[in-house]
Design a protein around this motif. Structure first.
Motif, short mmCIF file in Angstrom:
data_model
loop_
_atom_site.label_atom_id
_atom_site.label_comp_id
_atom_site.label_asym_id
_atom_site.label_seq_id
_atom_site.Cartn_x
_atom_site.Cartn_y
_atom_site.Cartn_z
N PHE A 181 0.73 -1.10 0.05
CA PHE A 181 0.02 0.03 0.10
C PHE A 181 0.67 1.37 -0.17
CE2 PHE A 181 -2.19 3.25 2.62
CZ PHE A 181 -3.18 3.39 1.50
N LEU A 182 1.85 1.08 0.98
CA LEU A 182 2.76 2.47 0.89
C LEU A 182 3.62 2.49 -0.47
CD1 LEU A 182 4.07 2.05 4.52
CD2 LEU A 182 2.54 3.54 3.76
N PHE A 183 3.83 1.57 -1.04
CA PHE A 183 4.83 1.60 -2.25
C PHE A 183 3.67 2.02 -3.59
CE2 PHE A 183 6.19 -0.04 -6.45
CZ PHE A 183 7.57 0.14 -6.14
N ASN A 184 2.40 1.50 -3.53
CA ASN A 184 1.61 1.69 -4.82
C ASN A 184 0.96 3.15 -4.65
OD1 ASN A 184 2.31 -0.58 -6.30
ND2 ASN A 184 0.72 -1.93 -5.10
N ARG A 185 0.48 3.26 -3.36
CA ARG A 185 -0.24 4.49 -3.21
C ARG A 185 0.64 5.63 -3.06
NH1 ARG A 185 -2.81 8.47 -3.04
NH2 ARG A 185 -4.73 8.94 -2.40
N PHE A 186 1.73 5.85 -2.13
CA PHE A 186 2.58 6.90 -1.88
C PHE A 186 3.79 7.18 -2.64
CE2 PHE A 186 -0.31 6.08 1.72
CZ PHE A 186 -1.02 7.38 1.81
N GLY A 187 4.37 6.03 -3.34
CA GLY A 187 5.25 5.84 -4.05
C GLY A 187 6.55 5.66 -3.06
N MET A 188 6.19 5.44 -1.72
CA MET A 188 7.41 5.11 -1.01
C MET A 188 8.29 3.98 -1.30
SD MET A 188 7.25 4.39 3.09
CE MET A 188 6.40 5.78 3.70
N PRO A 189 9.76 4.48 -1.41
CA PRO A 189 10.68 3.44 -1.71
C PRO A 189 10.65 2.35 -0.94
CG PRO A 189 11.71 5.38 -1.85
CD PRO A 189 10.42 5.87 -1.17
N SER A 190 10.83 0.92 -1.47
CA SER A 190 10.69 -0.08 -0.60
C SER A 190 11.86 -0.12 0.52
CB SER A 190 10.79 -1.44 -1.55
OG SER A 190 12.12 -1.47 -2.09
#
Length: 423
Positions: free
Chosen positions: A149-158
């Motif tokens: 969710f953090l990666f897809n929704r906010f683009g937060m790097p893994s």
């Protein structure tokens, strides 16, 4: 004017010449010498496959066996297989995430949390173990869903998301275990026996080895048949039979040697089954092909109609779920859930195993068998140094050096593939 390709087809006939051999300008050599030449050409072009890790494993065995005659004993190899299984399952999840060019730094903490949940639910709250284990694994998968969710929704790097998750999950693990810091699992239970002593009966091991050879034969035969139906060249039937026979004989010899001691551990068999299932998913399903496509070029995969967000989400959830499964196996192996579970070298060994086994850090290239080969290399180094009574500091340095060499080989191979048009 008839082209060279059309001339080749006309001369040999459409029923005799496979479509991929119709171009008369290209030399095709089906002899043994030709196969060897093609293999060497793939090596020169950077398509190394599992060759580096196999060569490295052979060298490791030769060195440690010369220094300690106990290294290749049946007893030590059985112990090595037990130890491979826990971190190996975690490394299998790392393969999935690395294929997308991403990383999960929290797999060790997730495995530790799952072992803590198992102890709390099973021992403290008296849940049936058949419910406690799935609950612990589902909790790990939920953590993976948060990363997705953090990666897809906010683009937060893994890297950032999983680093934050590492700290948060570790804190939750410490909170669950409380002031005691550990929970002992019921000694003598089936779960603990599975992780410490349970091995296959000799006859079962021999039968499963034969079944594995038969499955390999069937898979190769089916692939060859489908290629011929599509008008493409395929491996000769004799080659398929010889290959399957050689693999079956090798497996039977390994089983025979391990049966001189306790036999093949059931826990390692579970790990191998997971590897085979993951290999099938990565190579034979739409999901697996999409994983390779997204890892190779995300934008091209999106334009090809692949649901990129779903692929990333499934990879994060799968990685975290396998990390939780590895934590359950580690708890069974140690007969306890403690604050030290999932810490120390678990993260290092899991990531190093996937990379050393041949999975590319650049994404797009990897295999489930990378986790199997990589963790055997890691555990072989650890076992050899333990037998030599050397300090753990040396083990860290050697493992780090092997990891660095693996990354260098991967980088050079990638450059070579690009220069030869094979990337």
């Amino acid at each position: 004017m008839t082209s060279n390709i059309e001339q080749g087809r006309a001369e040999s006939g459409p029923s005799k010449t496979p479509l991929d051999r119709a171009d008369v300008r290209v030399k095709h050599d089906d002899s043994i010498g030709g196969a060897i030449s093609a293999f060497l050409e793939r090596i020169r072009s950077g398509d190394l496959g599992f060759l580096p890790v196999i060569v490295g494993l052979i060298l490791i065995c030769i060195v440690f066996q010369s220094l300690s005659p106990v290294f290749l004993s049946a007893n030590n190899l059985v112990n090595l297989l037990f130890d491979c299984s826990t971190v190996g399952v975690i490394a299998l999840g790392i393969v999935c995430i690395l294929m997308l060019g991403e990383i999960d730094l929290s797999v060790g903490s997730v495995s530790g949390l799952s072992s803590a949940l198992l102890g709390v639910l099973w021992v403290n709250l008296n849940w049936p173990v058949v419910l406690a284990i799935p609950a612990a694994i589902l909790a790990g998968m939920a953590i993976g869903a948060v990363y997705a969710f953090l990666f897809n929704r906010f683009g937060m790097p893994s890297f950032v998301a999983t680093l934050a998750g590492l700290l948060a999950v570790l804190g939750l693990q410490l909170y669950l275990l409380g002031s005691t810091g550990s929970i002992n699992l019921p000694y003598g239970s089936e779960v603990v026996n599975f992780g410490q002593t349970m091995t296959m009966p000799d006859a079962v091991a021999y039968v499963l080895a034969a079944i594995a050879g038969a499955v390999i034969f069937y898979a190769d035969f089916r692939t060859a048949s489908r290629r011929r139906e599509a008008g493409l060249s395929a491996r000769p039937f004799a080659f398929i039979v010889l290959r399957a026979a050689a693999i079956t004989i090798a497996l039977e010899l390994v089983v025979f040697y391990l049966n001189q001691d306790r036999g093949v551990p059931w826990m390692f068999t579970l790990f191998v089954v997971l590897v085979v299932v993951m290999n099938y998913a990565l190579t034979r399903t739409k999901w697996g092909r999409s994983m390779s496509a997204v890892g190779g070029n995300r934008e091209a995969a999106r334009r090809a109609g692949i649901n990129v967000r779903f692929i990333y989400a499934s990879a994060f959830v799968t990685c975290a779920g396998l990390a939780a499964t590895g934590g359950i196996l580690a708890a069974a192996r140690l007969a306890s859930a403690s604050q030290q579970a999932g810490t120390g070298e678990v993260n290092l060994n899991a990531i190093a195993s996937a990379v050393i086994g041949g999975t590319s850090l650049f994404g797009g290239r990897g295999s489930a068998y990378s986790a199997l080969l990589g963790i055997i290399v890691i555990q072989a180094i650890s076992s050899g140094l333990t037998l030599l009574d050397l300090s753990s500091s040396l083990r860290y340095m050697i493992t780090g050096a092997v990891l660095a060499i693996a990354v260098i080989v991967d980088s050079l191979a990638r450059r070579s593939r690009v220069s030869h048009g094979r990337a």
